[in-house]
Scaffold this active site. Structure first.
Site, PDB file in Angstrom:
ATOM      1  N   ARG A 107      21.751 -28.848  21.842  1.00 25.82           N
ATOM      2  CA  ARG A 107      22.092 -28.119  20.622  1.00 25.82           C
ATOM      3  C   ARG A 107      22.222 -26.642  20.965  1.00 25.82           C
ATOM      4  NH1 ARG A 107      21.466 -32.287  17.280  1.00 25.82           N
ATOM      5  NH2 ARG A 107      19.497 -33.424  17.062  1.00 25.82           N
ATOM      6  N   ARG A 141      16.061 -34.870   4.058  1.00 29.22           N
ATOM      7  CA  ARG A 141      17.082 -33.844   4.238  1.00 29.22           C
ATOM      8  C   ARG A 141      17.936 -33.713   2.981  1.00 29.22           C
ATOM      9  NH1 ARG A 141      19.552 -33.963  10.288  1.00 29.22           N
ATOM     10  NH2 ARG A 141      17.558 -33.946  11.359  1.00 29.22           N
ATOM     11  N   ARG A 178      11.368 -43.059  17.959  1.00 31.01           N
ATOM     12  CA  ARG A 178      12.679 -43.576  17.551  1.00 31.01           C
ATOM     13  C   ARG A 178      13.353 -44.231  18.728  1.00 31.01           C
ATOM     14  NH1 ARG A 178      15.152 -38.641  14.064  1.00 31.01           N
ATOM     15  NH2 ARG A 178      13.344 -38.559  12.677  1.00 31.01           N
ATOM     16  N   ASP A 224      15.873 -41.234   5.131  1.00 32.74           N
ATOM     17  CA  ASP A 224      14.513 -41.318   4.588  1.00 32.74           C
ATOM     18  C   ASP A 224      14.232 -40.281   3.501  1.00 32.74           C
ATOM     19  OD1 ASP A 224      14.683 -39.327   6.518  1.00 32.74           O
ATOM     20  OD2 ASP A 224      12.560 -39.429   6.994  1.00 32.74           O
ATOM     21  N   ASP A 246      19.388 -37.840   3.186  1.00 30.72           N
ATOM     22  CA  ASP A 246      19.540 -38.634   4.409  1.00 30.72           C
ATOM     23  C   ASP A 246      18.811 -39.975   4.309  1.00 30.72           C
ATOM     24  OD1 ASP A 246      16.898 -37.801   4.650  1.00 30.72           O
ATOM     25  OD2 ASP A 246      17.007 -37.699   6.836  1.00 30.72           O
ATOM     26  N   LYS A 252       9.571 -32.243   4.637  1.00 29.83           N
ATOM     27  CA  LYS A 252      10.716 -31.685   3.943  1.00 29.83           C
ATOM     28  C   LYS A 252      11.115 -32.650   2.847  1.00 29.83           C
ATOM     29  CE  LYS A 252      13.530 -33.026   7.829  1.00 29.83           C
ATOM     30  NZ  LYS A 252      13.536 -32.595   9.212  1.00 29.83           N
ATOM     31  N   GLU A 261      14.403 -25.654   7.753  1.00 27.22           N
ATOM     32  CA  GLU A 261      15.080 -25.732   9.039  1.00 27.22           C
ATOM     33  C   GLU A 261      16.581 -25.759   8.800  1.00 27.22           C
ATOM     34  OE1 GLU A 261      12.986 -28.027  12.295  1.00 27.22           O
ATOM     35  OE2 GLU A 261      12.795 -29.399  10.603  1.00 27.22           O
ATOM     36  N   GLU A 262      17.298 -25.323   9.833  1.00 25.45           N
ATOM     37  CA  GLU A 262      18.760 -25.316   9.741  1.00 25.45           C
ATOM     38  C   GLU A 262      19.344 -26.718   9.612  1.00 25.45           C
ATOM     39  OE1 GLU A 262      20.435 -26.832  12.411  1.00 25.45           O
ATOM     40  OE2 GLU A 262      18.488 -27.142  13.356  1.00 25.45           O
ATOM     41  N   SER A 263      18.565 -27.727   9.997  1.00 30.62           N
ATOM     42  CA  SER A 263      19.038 -29.108  10.031  1.00 30.62           C
ATOM     43  C   SER A 263      18.930 -29.766   8.648  1.00 30.62           C
ATOM     44  CB  SER A 263      18.251 -29.892  11.068  1.00 30.62           C
ATOM     45  OG  SER A 263      16.863 -29.719  10.851  1.00 30.62           O
ATOM     46  N   THR A 286      10.397 -35.364  18.214  1.00 32.43           N
ATOM     47  CA  THR A 286      10.295 -34.349  17.166  1.00 32.43           C
ATOM     48  C   THR A 286       9.696 -34.955  15.900  1.00 32.43           C
ATOM     49  OG1 THR A 286      12.352 -33.447  18.081  1.00 32.43           O
ATOM     50  CG2 THR A 286      11.618 -32.536  16.005  1.00 32.43           C
TER      51      THR A 286
END
Ligand code: G1P
Ligand code: ZN
Length: 541
Positions: A496, A282, A22, A279, A277, A376, A363-365, A18
């Site tokens: 999820r 968020r 990682r 980086d 968060d 973001k 986004e919801e996240s 996504t």
């Protein structure tokens, strides 16, 4: 200083998910693992000879080692100049800002976002293109294809660059500029928000607790919020970026930032709290006693954008990822602006932003942003809320309640089932797929299924098609249940399950209670305990 062509062999699985590649730190520490991926990027991207690349990361373990390697490889591959953040620090949104401002051909961010850091934690690498956004799928697919056929990589044998000294130096013919990673970003924030009004708010005694979670945002929040906006020293906590994030999970949600939520439910609570968060892309906004749902935050920012100087000219449109609640759609309908629904992952907003179709996306996240960059942006969202509080004189809770009274409330929750055996998780998705044709018309108590499908996105700008973006069950009252597998996990599979239920009148229920029927339906239809081996989700947000 000599150019070396080093023989190598492909590693399996260097497929960006996504948001970049990682893996566990130990995976990245394997000989040539990082080098292979970086060479695959240089072999894929075109026209960068002599041009500038932006580089930095969130300060997690392995950041410093990876930066030195990438600098030497960039020089060997003909990059003209690399702008690298002081001490290797660069937040994801600041990277996007710097790429755009300095018109570079792209940037590399070293981060695994909100995943834990340290030697036992995760590491990641993400390539951003010239618009400042994550490379689109056709680019990441091409990088992956190159990685699978790689035979050698190029690197220059040179001494490490001192990242703790601002200024320029050279590796071979390539210029390395160690730059201040906060300055351009802070300027941009000052150009968007009403800093005078926010300064006045703090001067009146307004209190904020900003938890930087020992990740990348500390230096940004210190300079902007305590420095430029005059919040008292100590407003920003956990401000020093640490290689292991102080042992914490730098994911700003009510589960991982429980201490902050507890503090905000205590008599000592500040007027507002916020967290970012690993980086810095968020954000979580917290009022007294509650966290604002990210889906609601996007809707509230959109509805009140006229209070922010940078958006006073109007909102062109909005976009949300498919599993994000439909709260912002209601705002868009009332404002008479288009709204778009994209797959999960920030890269899908890029075309809509570049094409001038949208002003905000989220986004919801815990991700929200605007056309100012192509990522973001955690601090941006927090400043937006401060700007709204300064202009309205209202509280966080007051703004949220007034919003619900006007637009109704989307009760929303996400249930994660982590570390599920991959084969079982895929079997669960297949089990759901096998029911898609038979679900319509079925009733579960008061809920009747209107339709069920698997989301395919048709990008309205470039016509590209992205399939298998989540299984959706729609009910006749507008409620939705969505199932998808995470693309950012590093161990097994993460399932999820998202729940979205609208109520125009009952505004003060507890979300899990309001969603209880939908949760029971999901458990039954997907046979969750059987496939996941768990009777409860591991994380509920
Ligand atoms: C998760 C979030 C998604 C976000 C991504 C990167 O991806 O769900 O919204 O864009 O992290 O921060 P997932 O693990 O669900 O694929
Ligand atoms: Zn992140």
């Amino acid at each position: 200083m000599s150019l070396k062509l080093v023989e190598t062999a492909p590693y399996e699985g260097q497929k960006p998910g996504t948001s970049g590649l990682r893996k566990r730190v130990s995976v990245f520490q394997q000989p040539n693992y990082l080098e292979n991926f970086v060479q695959s990027v240089f072999d894929t991207v075109e026209g960068f000879t002599g041009k500038t690349l932006v580089l930095g990361g969130d300060g997690r373990f392995h950041n410093d080692v990876a930066i030195q390697t990438i600098l030497k490889m960039a020089a060997a591959n003909g990059v003209g100049k690399v702008m690298v953040g002081y001490n290797g620090i660069l937040s994801t949104p600041a990277c996007s800002c710097v790429i755009r401002k300095h018109k570079t051909f792209g940037g590399i961010v070293l981060s695994a976002s909100h995943n834990p850091g340290g030697p036992q934690g995760d590491f990641g690498i993400k390539f951003n293109i010239a618009n400042g956004g994550p490379a689109p799928e056709k680019v990441t697919d091409a990088i992956y294809a190159k990685s699978q056929a790689l035979k050698s990589y190029r690197i220059i044998d040179a001494a490490d660059v001192d990242l703790s000294a601002l200024g320029t130096t050279k590796i071979g013919d390539m210029v390395v500029e160690v730059f201040d990673p906060v300055a351009d970003y802070a300027d941009q924030m000052a150009s968007i928000f009403d800093f005078d009004a926010i300064r006045a708010l703090f001067a009146k005694g307004f209190t904020l607790r900003f938890d930087a979670m020992h990740a990348v945002c500390g230096p940004y929040a210190k300079r902007i919020i305590e420095g430029m906006l005059g919040a008292p020293e100590g407003t920003v906590i956990h401000a020093e970026p640490l290689p292991d994030f102080g042992g914490h999970h730098p994911d700003p949600n009510p589960v991982n930032a429980k201490d902050l939520l507890d503090f905000m439910a205590s008599p000592d609570a500040t007027d507002m709290a916020a967290a970012t968060d690993g980086d810095g892309d968020r954000n979580m906004i917290v009022g007294k006693g509650f966290a604002v749902s990210p889906s609601d935050s996007l809707a509230i920012l959109t509805a009140n954008a006229f209070l922010v100087p940078g958006y006073a000219g109007g909102v062109k449109g909005v976009a949300r990822s498919m599993p994000t609640s439909a709260a912002v759609d209601r705002v868009a309908d009332i404002l008479g602006i288009p709204h778009y629904e994209t797959p999960t992952g920030w890269k899908f907003f890029g075309n809509l932003l570049d094409d001038g179709r949208i002003t905000f996306c989220g986004e919801e996240s815990y991700g929200t942003s605007s056309l100012h960059i192509r990522e973001k942006d955690g601090i941006w969202a927090i400043l937006f809320w401060l700007n709204l509080l300064a202009k309205t004189g209202d509280s966080v809770g007051g703004l949220v309640e007034k919003h619900w009274q006007r637009f109704g409330r989307n009760y929303y929750s996400r249930h994660d089932y982590e570390s599920v055996d991959s084969a079982r998780a895929n079997a669960l998705m297949d089990h759901l797929r096998s029911q898609l044709d038979s679900l319509a018309g079925r009733s579960f108590g008061a809920f009747i299924v209107e339709k069920a499908d698997e989301f395919t996105y048709h990008d309205p700008v470039d016509g590209s098609v992205s399939e298998h973006q989540g299984i959706r069950i729609f009910f006749t009252d507008g409620s939705r249940i969505i199932f998808r597998l995470s693309g950012t996990g590093t161990v097994g599979a993460t399932l999820r399950v998202y729940f979205d239920h609208y109520d125009a009148k009952k505004l003060d229920l507890a979300p899990q209670a309001a969603l209880a029927d939908l949760i029971a339906i999901a458990t039954e239809v997907a046979r969750l305990p059987e496939f996941t081996g768990m009777t409860e989700p591991t994380v509920v947000t």
